[in-house]
Scaffold this motif. Structure first.
Motif, PDB file in Angstrom:
ATOM      1  N   LEU A 252       3.942  17.287 -12.582  1.00  0.00           N
ATOM      2  CA  LEU A 252       5.179  16.816 -13.208  1.00  0.00           C
ATOM      3  C   LEU A 252       4.601  16.028 -14.267  1.00  0.00           C
ATOM      4  N   MET A 253       3.937  14.924 -14.134  1.00  0.00           N
ATOM      5  CA  MET A 253       3.288  14.120 -15.164  1.00  0.00           C
ATOM      6  C   MET A 253       2.697  14.849 -16.162  1.00  0.00           C
ATOM      7  N   SER A 254       1.904  15.819 -16.024  1.00  0.00           N
ATOM      8  CA  SER A 254       1.258  16.616 -16.999  1.00  0.00           C
ATOM      9  C   SER A 254       2.207  17.323 -17.971  1.00  0.00           C
ATOM     10  N   ALA A 255       3.445  17.708 -17.169  1.00  0.00           N
ATOM     11  CA  ALA A 255       4.378  18.506 -18.105  1.00  0.00           C
ATOM     12  C   ALA A 255       5.311  17.363 -18.943  1.00  0.00           C
ATOM     13  N   ARG A 256       4.924  16.264 -18.596  1.00  0.00           N
ATOM     14  CA  ARG A 256       5.524  15.311 -19.798  1.00  0.00           C
ATOM     15  C   ARG A 256       4.696  14.793 -20.620  1.00  0.00           C
ATOM     16  N   THR A 257       3.501  15.326 -20.538  1.00  0.00           N
ATOM     17  CA  THR A 257       2.318  14.898 -21.585  1.00  0.00           C
ATOM     18  C   THR A 257       2.161  13.472 -21.445  1.00  0.00           C
ATOM     19  N   VAL A 258       2.063  13.070 -20.060  1.00  0.00           N
ATOM     20  CA  VAL A 258       1.489  11.953 -19.853  1.00  0.00           C
ATOM     21  C   VAL A 258      -0.236  11.645 -20.146  1.00  0.00           C
ATOM     22  N   ALA A 259      -0.663  10.674 -20.540  1.00  0.00           N
ATOM     23  CA  ALA A 259      -2.119  10.699 -20.928  1.00  0.00           C
ATOM     24  C   ALA A 259      -2.866  10.729 -19.448  1.00  0.00           C
ATOM     25  N   PRO A 260      -4.084  11.545 -19.537  1.00  0.00           N
ATOM     26  CA  PRO A 260      -4.806  11.626 -18.490  1.00  0.00           C
ATOM     27  C   PRO A 260      -5.424  10.422 -17.654  1.00  0.00           C
ATOM     28  N   ALA A 261      -5.466   9.313 -18.561  1.00  0.00           N
ATOM     29  CA  ALA A 261      -5.962   8.038 -17.828  1.00  0.00           C
ATOM     30  C   ALA A 261      -4.856   7.392 -16.945  1.00  0.00           C
ATOM     31  N   THR A 262      -3.537   7.751 -17.757  1.00  0.00           N
ATOM     32  CA  THR A 262      -2.398   7.091 -16.912  1.00  0.00           C
ATOM     33  C   THR A 262      -2.069   7.884 -15.616  1.00  0.00           C
ATOM     34  N   ILE A 263      -2.303   9.034 -15.683  1.00  0.00           N
ATOM     35  CA  ILE A 263      -1.980   9.963 -14.251  1.00  0.00           C
ATOM     36  C   ILE A 263      -2.977   9.555 -13.203  1.00  0.00           C
ATOM     37  N   ILE A 264      -4.425   9.313 -13.667  1.00  0.00           N
ATOM     38  CA  ILE A 264      -5.424   8.682 -13.032  1.00  0.00           C
ATOM     39  C   ILE A 264      -4.974   7.629 -12.142  1.00  0.00           C
ATOM     40  N   LEU A 265      -4.579   6.591 -13.134  1.00  0.00           N
ATOM     41  CA  LEU A 265      -4.081   5.064 -12.609  1.00  0.00           C
ATOM     42  C   LEU A 265      -2.986   5.066 -11.785  1.00  0.00           C
ATOM     43  N   THR A 266      -1.823   6.136 -12.058  1.00  0.00           N
ATOM     44  CA  THR A 266      -0.841   6.367 -11.179  1.00  0.00           C
ATOM     45  C   THR A 266      -1.332   6.876  -9.693  1.00  0.00           C
ATOM     46  N   MET A 267      -1.887   7.804  -9.988  1.00  0.00           N
ATOM     47  CA  MET A 267      -2.503   8.277  -8.360  1.00  0.00           C
ATOM     48  C   MET A 267      -3.255   7.439  -7.631  1.00  0.00           C
ATOM     49  N   ALA A 268      -4.264   6.763  -8.394  1.00  0.00           N
ATOM     50  CA  ALA A 268      -4.984   5.596  -7.761  1.00  0.00           C
ATOM     51  C   ALA A 268      -4.181   4.645  -7.376  1.00  0.00           C
ATOM     52  N   ALA A 269      -3.269   4.276  -7.793  1.00  0.00           N
ATOM     53  CA  ALA A 269      -2.392   2.997  -7.126  1.00  0.00           C
ATOM     54  C   ALA A 269      -1.499   3.093  -5.910  1.00  0.00           C
ATOM     55  N   ILE A 270      -1.266   4.526  -5.461  1.00  0.00           N
ATOM     56  CA  ILE A 270      -0.521   4.977  -4.453  1.00  0.00           C
ATOM     57  C   ILE A 270      -1.203   4.440  -3.214  1.00  0.00           C
ATOM     58  N   GLY A 271      -2.568   4.895  -2.932  1.00  0.00           N
ATOM     59  CA  GLY A 271      -3.083   4.356  -1.935  1.00  0.00           C
ATOM     60  C   GLY A 271      -3.304   2.952  -1.420  1.00  0.00           C
ATOM     61  N   PRO A 272      -3.748   2.270  -2.417  1.00  0.00           N
ATOM     62  CA  PRO A 272      -3.929   0.793  -2.218  1.00  0.00           C
ATOM     63  C   PRO A 272      -2.278   0.322  -1.819  1.00  0.00           C
ATOM     64  N   ALA A 273      -1.333   0.707  -2.707  1.00  0.00           N
ATOM     65  CA  ALA A 273      -0.057   0.225  -2.316  1.00  0.00           C
ATOM     66  C   ALA A 273       0.440   0.569  -0.975  1.00  0.00           C
ATOM     67  N   GLN A 274       0.082   1.770  -0.131  1.00  0.00           N
ATOM     68  CA  GLN A 274       0.343   1.971   0.886  1.00  0.00           C
ATOM     69  C   GLN A 274      -0.293   1.070   2.084  1.00  0.00           C
ATOM     70  N   VAL A 275      -1.770   0.782   1.634  1.00  0.00           N
ATOM     71  CA  VAL A 275      -2.426  -0.285   2.464  1.00  0.00           C
ATOM     72  C   VAL A 275      -1.729  -1.696   2.370  1.00  0.00           C
ATOM     73  N   LEU A 276      -1.562  -2.020   1.390  1.00  0.00           N
ATOM     74  CA  LEU A 276      -0.945  -3.394   1.085  1.00  0.00           C
ATOM     75  C   LEU A 276       0.389  -3.591   1.953  1.00  0.00           C
ATOM     76  N   ALA A 277       1.107  -2.517   1.763  1.00  0.00           N
ATOM     77  CA  ALA A 277       2.457  -2.589   2.372  1.00  0.00           C
ATOM     78  C   ALA A 277       2.096  -2.653   3.900  1.00  0.00           C
ATOM     79  N   ARG A 278       1.134  -1.982   4.805  1.00  0.00           N
ATOM     80  CA  ARG A 278       0.945  -2.294   6.048  1.00  0.00           C
ATOM     81  C   ARG A 278       0.268  -3.438   6.159  1.00  0.00           C
ATOM     82  N   ILE A 279      -0.514  -4.156   5.403  1.00  0.00           N
ATOM     83  CA  ILE A 279      -0.829  -5.455   5.584  1.00  0.00           C
ATOM     84  C   ILE A 279       0.075  -6.458   5.659  1.00  0.00           C
ATOM     85  N   VAL A 280       0.854  -6.464   4.852  1.00  0.00           N
ATOM     86  CA  VAL A 280       2.278  -7.449   4.686  1.00  0.00           C
ATOM     87  C   VAL A 280       3.106  -7.149   6.064  1.00  0.00           C
TER      88      VAL A 280
END
Length: 414
Positions: A252-280
Motif C-alpha cells: 500500500l505504501m509502495s503504491a503511494r510512492t512512499v520513500a523506502p526509508a519512511t516505509i522501514i520507519l513505519t514498519m519498525a515503529a509498530i512493534g515497539p508501539a505494541q510493547v509500549l502499550a502493554r507496558i502501560v
C-alpha cells in the motif's frame, strides 16, 4: 443467565505461581517467534530453491490459519476439562514435528500438510490456550498475569525475526527450520509439559468429573447470550481488518510512492508501539475497567486507519499511524484474554474463548486474500482502505453494544 461452577484452588496455595507465569511468557515468546513470525522470512528462500509461487506459499499459510480457527474450540474444551498440560505439550511436539517436515519439503502438498499441522499447533500453544490455562489456574489475578505473558511475548518478532534471518543466512533455510524445531523442544516443551499447573491429584480428579458438563453448559449459555455475539462480531471484524491491513501495508505504501526509508520507519515503529502499550497496561491496568479499555482500543484502530488514509507520503503522518495502530493491537491482545471474563464469566472460559476465536481465526485466514481481491477490482488500495475503515468501525460499534448489554444484564441481576 446461570452458569455452573467448579471449585478452584486458592491461588495462595499454588506454589511457584510467579515462576509458572514467567515460564509461560518465555514459552509464548518462542512459540510465536518460531511458528508465526518466522514464516515471511522463508518465503523468498523457498521460492528461489523450489520455484514455488508466492501465491501458493501464502495459500498454505492461510490454510493453516483456517485450521487453527476450527481447532480453537476443541482445544479450549480440553483445557476446561483439565488437560491444559497435555494440549500445550502435544501442540509443541506437533509444532516441532511440522517444522522438521517443512525442512524436508520437496513439494507444495507437503507444505500444505505442514501448515495444516501448524494450524493445530497454533490452536494448542499460542495465546488462546495460554489465556485459558492462566484463567483456570489464577482466577483472582489472571488479568495481570495475562498482561505479563503478552508483554514478554510481544518481543517475539523483535527477537526471532533477526535471529531467524541470521540462521537462514548462515546455514540455509532448511537448517534454520531445524533450529526453530529444536527451540520448541528445548524451551516450550519443558514449560508446557512440566510447568503448566495440574493441581492436586484428588482435586483434579474431582474437577474432571464435572468439567465436561460445565464447559458445555458455558458454551451453550454463551451461544444464547447477546453479549457473546456482540463480542464475536467485534473480534472477527477487528482481526480481519488488522490482518488484511498488516499483510498489505508495505505494498500500500509502495503504491503511494512512499520513500523506502519512511516505509522501514513505519514498519519498525509498530512493534515497539505494541510493547509500549502493554507496558502501560501492565503498570496501570489493575486500575482500569476492561470494558472501558475495550471501547478505547476498538475506537483507536479505525482512528489509525483514518490517519493512514490522510497521511499520504508524510513520514510524520505515517509514524503517527504506526504508533496508534501498534498500540491498539498491543492492548487488543490483552483485552482478548480478559474481556470475556469481565463481560461474561470465567467458568468454561476455554470453550467460550474457543468459540469466539473460531470466526476470528477463519477471518484471519481469508483476510489477506480478500484484501488482494478488493485491490484487483481497480488495482488500487483506496477501496481496501475504505473497506478496512468501515469494518473496523463495525468492530467498535459491536464492542460498545457488548459493554452496554453486559451492564444491563448486571443491573437486572442486582
Amino acid at each position: 443467565m446461570p452458569t455452573p461452577t467448579l471449585a478452584t484452588p486458592h491461588e495462595a496455595d499454588r506454589p511457584h505461581a510467579r515462576f509458572e507465569t514467567w515460564a509461560l511468557a518465555a514459552a509464548q515468546l518462542v512459540s510465536w517467534g518460531t511458528i508465526y513470525y518466522a514464516f515471511s522470512l522463508f518465503v523468498v528462500p523457498m521460492e528461489s530453491a523450489m520455484g514455488w509461487s508466492r501465491t501458493a506459499t501464502n495459500a498454505a499459510l492461510s490454510a493453516g490459519l483456517l485450521v487453527s480457527g476450527f481447532a480453537a474450540y476443541p482445544a479450549g474444551m480440553l483445557i476446561d476439562r483439565g488437560y491444559g498440560r497435555r494440549v500445550m505439550a502435544g501442540g509443541t511436539l506437533l509444532a516441532a514435528a511440522m517444522l522438521v517436515l517443512w525442512a524436508q519439503a520437496r513439494s507444495l502438498p507437503t507444505l500444505f500438510i505442514v501448515w495444516g499441522g501448524l494450524g493445530v499447533a497454533m490452536a494448542a500453544t499460542l495465546y488462546d490456550p495460554v489465556f485459558a490455562v492462566v484463567t483456570r489456574d489464577f482466577p483472582r489475578s489472571y488479568p495481570r498475569k495475562i498482561t505479563l505473558v503478552t508483554l514478554v511475548a510481544g518481543f517475539a518478532s523483535t527477537v526471532f525475526i533477526p535471529l531467524t534471518q541470521g540462521l537462514i543466512g548462515w546455514f540455509g533455510w532448511r537448517a534454520a527450520l531445524l533450529a526453530l524445531a529444536l527451540a520448541n523442544l528445548l524451551v516450550c516443551l519443558p514449560v508446557h509439559g512440566f510447568v503448566v499447573g495440574r493441581g492436586a491429584p484428588n482435586e483434579e480428579a474431582a474437577r474432571r468429573t464435572t468439567a465436561r458438563e460445565v464447559s458445555r453448559a458455558s458454551a451453550r449459555n454463551a451461544l444464547r447470550s447477546p453479549v457473546f455475539w456482540a463480542l464475536a462480531v467485534c473480534f472477527t471484524a477487528y482481526y480481519s481488518t488488522f490482518v488484511a491491513l498488516t499483510f498489505h501495508l508495505i505494498p500500500l505504501m509502495s503504491a503511494r510512492t512512499v520513500a523506502p526509508a519512511t516505509i522501514i520507519l513505519t514498519m519498525a515503529a509498530i512493534g515497539p508501539a505494541q510493547v509500549l502499550a502493554r507496558i502501560v497496561w501492565f503498570a496501570i491496568g489493575r486500575h482500569a475497567r476492561a470494558a472501558r479499555v475495550a471501547i478505547a482500543v476498538t475506537t483507536a484502530f479505525p482512528c489509525s486507519v483514518a490517519v493512514l488514509m490522510c497521511a499520504g507520503t508524510s513520514a510524520a503522518g505515517l509514524l503517527l499511524f504506526a504508533i496508534v495502530y501498534g498500540g491498539a493491537n498491543g492492548m487488543m491482545t490483552i483485552l482478548r484474554g480478559t474481556i470475556v471474563q469481565d463481560l461474561l464469566w470465567t467458568e468454561g472460559y476455554g470453550a467460550v474463548s474457543g468459540l469466539l476465536s473460531t470466526p476470528a481465526n477463519i477471518a484471519k485466514g481469508i483476510a489477506p486474500i480478500a484484501g488482494a481481491a478488493i485491490w484487483a477490482i481497480r488495482r488500487s488500495y483506496v477501496p481496501v482502505e475504505w473497506t478496512v475503515l468501515i469494518v473496523s468501525l463495525l468492530s467498535a460499534v459491536a464492542c460498545v453494544v457488548a459493554v452496554r448489554l453486559a451492564a444491563k444484564r448486571t443491573r437486572r441481576a442486582d
